[in-house]
Design a protein around this motif. Sequence first.
Motif, PDB file in Angstrom:
ATOM      1  N   VAL A 242       1.170  -1.328   0.571  1.00 55.77           N
ATOM      2  CA  VAL A 242       0.172   0.212  -0.375  1.00 55.77           C
ATOM      3  C   VAL A 242       1.024   1.362   0.369  1.00 55.77           C
ATOM      4  O   VAL A 242       1.970   1.243   1.517  1.00 55.77           O
ATOM      5  CB  VAL A 242      -0.654   0.104   1.132  1.00 55.77           C
ATOM      6  CG1 VAL A 242      -1.710   1.436   1.000  1.00 55.77           C
ATOM      7  CG2 VAL A 242      -2.038  -1.126   1.270  1.00 55.77           C
ATOM      8  N   THR A 243       0.808   2.248  -1.176  1.00 56.15           N
ATOM      9  CA  THR A 243       1.283   2.860  -0.881  1.00 56.15           C
ATOM     10  C   THR A 243       0.900   4.702  -1.036  1.00 56.15           C
ATOM     11  O   THR A 243      -0.693   4.115  -1.443  1.00 56.15           O
ATOM     12  CB  THR A 243       1.841   3.104  -2.319  1.00 56.15           C
ATOM     13  OG1 THR A 243       2.902   4.484  -2.424  1.00 56.15           O
ATOM     14  CG2 THR A 243       1.554   3.643  -3.637  1.00 56.15           C
ATOM     15  N   PHE A 244       1.251   5.287  -0.373  1.00 53.74           N
ATOM     16  CA  PHE A 244      -0.144   6.888   0.340  1.00 53.74           C
ATOM     17  C   PHE A 244       1.159   7.792  -0.607  1.00 53.74           C
ATOM     18  O   PHE A 244       2.121   8.709  -0.195  1.00 53.74           O
ATOM     19  CB  PHE A 244       0.114   7.115   1.680  1.00 53.74           C
ATOM     20  CG  PHE A 244      -0.711   5.916   2.459  1.00 53.74           C
ATOM     21  CD1 PHE A 244      -1.960   5.946   2.619  1.00 53.74           C
ATOM     22  CD2 PHE A 244       0.774   5.333   2.538  1.00 53.74           C
ATOM     23  CE1 PHE A 244      -2.353   5.119   3.716  1.00 53.74           C
ATOM     24  CE2 PHE A 244      -0.150   4.128   3.739  1.00 53.74           C
ATOM     25  CZ  PHE A 244      -1.293   4.090   3.768  1.00 53.74           C
ATOM     26  N   PRO A 245       0.688   8.173  -1.875  1.00 54.77           N
ATOM     27  CA  PRO A 245       1.409   9.344  -2.574  1.00 54.77           C
ATOM     28  C   PRO A 245       1.060  11.040  -2.233  1.00 54.77           C
ATOM     29  O   PRO A 245       2.177  11.487  -2.479  1.00 54.77           O
ATOM     30  CB  PRO A 245       0.291   9.542  -3.774  1.00 54.77           C
ATOM     31  CG  PRO A 245      -0.741   8.242  -4.059  1.00 54.77           C
ATOM     32  CD  PRO A 245      -0.638   7.678  -2.175  1.00 54.77           C
ATOM     33  N   GLN A 246       0.417  10.658  -1.032  1.00 50.13           N
ATOM     34  CA  GLN A 246      -0.172  12.280  -0.606  1.00 50.13           C
ATOM     35  C   GLN A 246       0.744  11.924   0.886  1.00 50.13           C
ATOM     36  O   GLN A 246       0.223  13.218   1.454  1.00 50.13           O
ATOM     37  CB  GLN A 246      -1.005  13.681  -0.394  1.00 50.13           C
ATOM     38  CG  GLN A 246      -1.841  13.505  -2.099  1.00 50.13           C
ATOM     39  CD  GLN A 246      -2.997  13.879  -2.229  1.00 50.13           C
ATOM     40  OE1 GLN A 246      -3.519  14.374  -1.089  1.00 50.13           O
ATOM     41  NE2 GLN A 246      -3.881  13.690  -3.104  1.00 50.13           N
TER      42      GLN A 246
END
Length: 515
Positions: A242-246
Amino acid sequence: MSLSLLGIILVQVYWFNTSLENNEEQFKFHVKQVLGSVGNKLQNKERYAFYKKNGRFKDNAKKSPKSEDLLEYGYYERNAKTNKTIIYSNSIISEDYDMFSTFFDKRLDSLKVKNYTAKRNTKVFNNNSFDNSGIQNTIIPDLTIEKAGDLKILEDAQFEIAYKDVVANYPINERVSKEQLNELLDKELKEYGIKTPYEFNIYSNGLATKIKSEHFNFDKYATYSIPVFIDNDGNNKYMLLVTFPQKKKFLFSEILAITLLSVVFTLIIIIAYANALHQLIKQRQISEIKTDFINNMTHEFKTPIATINLALDAIKNPKVIDDKEKVYRYLQMIRDENKRMHAQVENVLRISKLEKKELEITKEPLNVQDIIEEAIDHVNLIIEDRQGAIITHFEANRTTALLNDVHFTNVIVNILDNAIKYSPDVPVIDIYTENIKDFILIKVKDQGAGMSKVAQKRIFEKFYREHTGDIHNVKGHGLGLAYVKRIVEDHNGQVFVESEKGKGSTFIIKVPLIN
């Protein structure tokens, strides 16, 4: 004060960095909890679905197994999509009696059972061929389960082993959908207060699968992972990423309010400090100007007072007192010097009245060039005494403006007087007039000492005079040009100066014309 202010700013920066690091650690901890919870829920959902579909156990509970008893779990499935058939068998054979801790670390006081060996065998057939060449066997080594408890616990263990063996043969898209995964992630992230956009993907042996969000992009700084669907042997074929761009924006937003307050208060301190420094410098300048003003006024009054005293002493002389001609001459000297002192006081009072807006200035349409000629007449005697000259260059066609005769004449006289005083040699002054749109420009150019850039910026300030140390070769008290500026502005005009040290000065007055 400067060091303290710098210290405050450094402390604020340190606090901000520390808060950001703490927020990042907390964010990482919460994300790990979310991923762990999602992984468990995915496994539990899969277990429950498998149980509902294939939950079949032998009813051997409440009795001790004998050596010939088999607790067996069998499974058969045909998959139309993949065109494969799975045949699975799982049997647990009793061996000897002994006491061990219960399965799932639960201690039971009910009927105790023996040690067991679990034999598991999974066979996957291609539906097109059932000969030996079409068989894919996965023979799992014997697994010994040493447990104590009733047969229900044993059945649970057998089912757990069975379900994990069977589902391991399913493709990932049959075990979980991206919609289901997205729903679980969304719910868990909201529960932990992580309200920021995210993207996800399930990797299989390091390769991306189709179970992913549309804009997933791996970012080392903002991506977190956890193994999912772990098999009976502890292998983790699949990883949930899971990645969080912001992420940076979210972490900063957590401390944005308090940071803004900190910045605002720090700015207030900086502004207050800068203002305090400015006031200190200004007070120092005012103190210097005040000292200069007192010195100049002392010099201005010293000569007339001395002259008056000498004239009075002369009149007292018995030889002079009977000489009417000499007495009248000395009385005229006293009158002139008294008038001179009165003029100095009037200048100070006039500026004071202008500051308080108590000076009444009535205006009427007048010819600007006539006012200039009148001002020249006032200084002609001084010019002649110094063998100088005033040359006029009247080029303006329109010359009528709304002026006060007395005050505007004083403005030109003051500028001419300065030009004469600051000309070390024979004073030569040029006066120009010209029209620019609806204005008339008056330029008074001298060939005197000129002034520095600093002096040009402050020349129209009250009491300001350019520093000459202890030399008072030019008399004045720094009020003339302040008076000029106030009168010109009261006539809706502008006054400014162009000068260069050693090359003279040009004073320019811009006044609106009457249409």
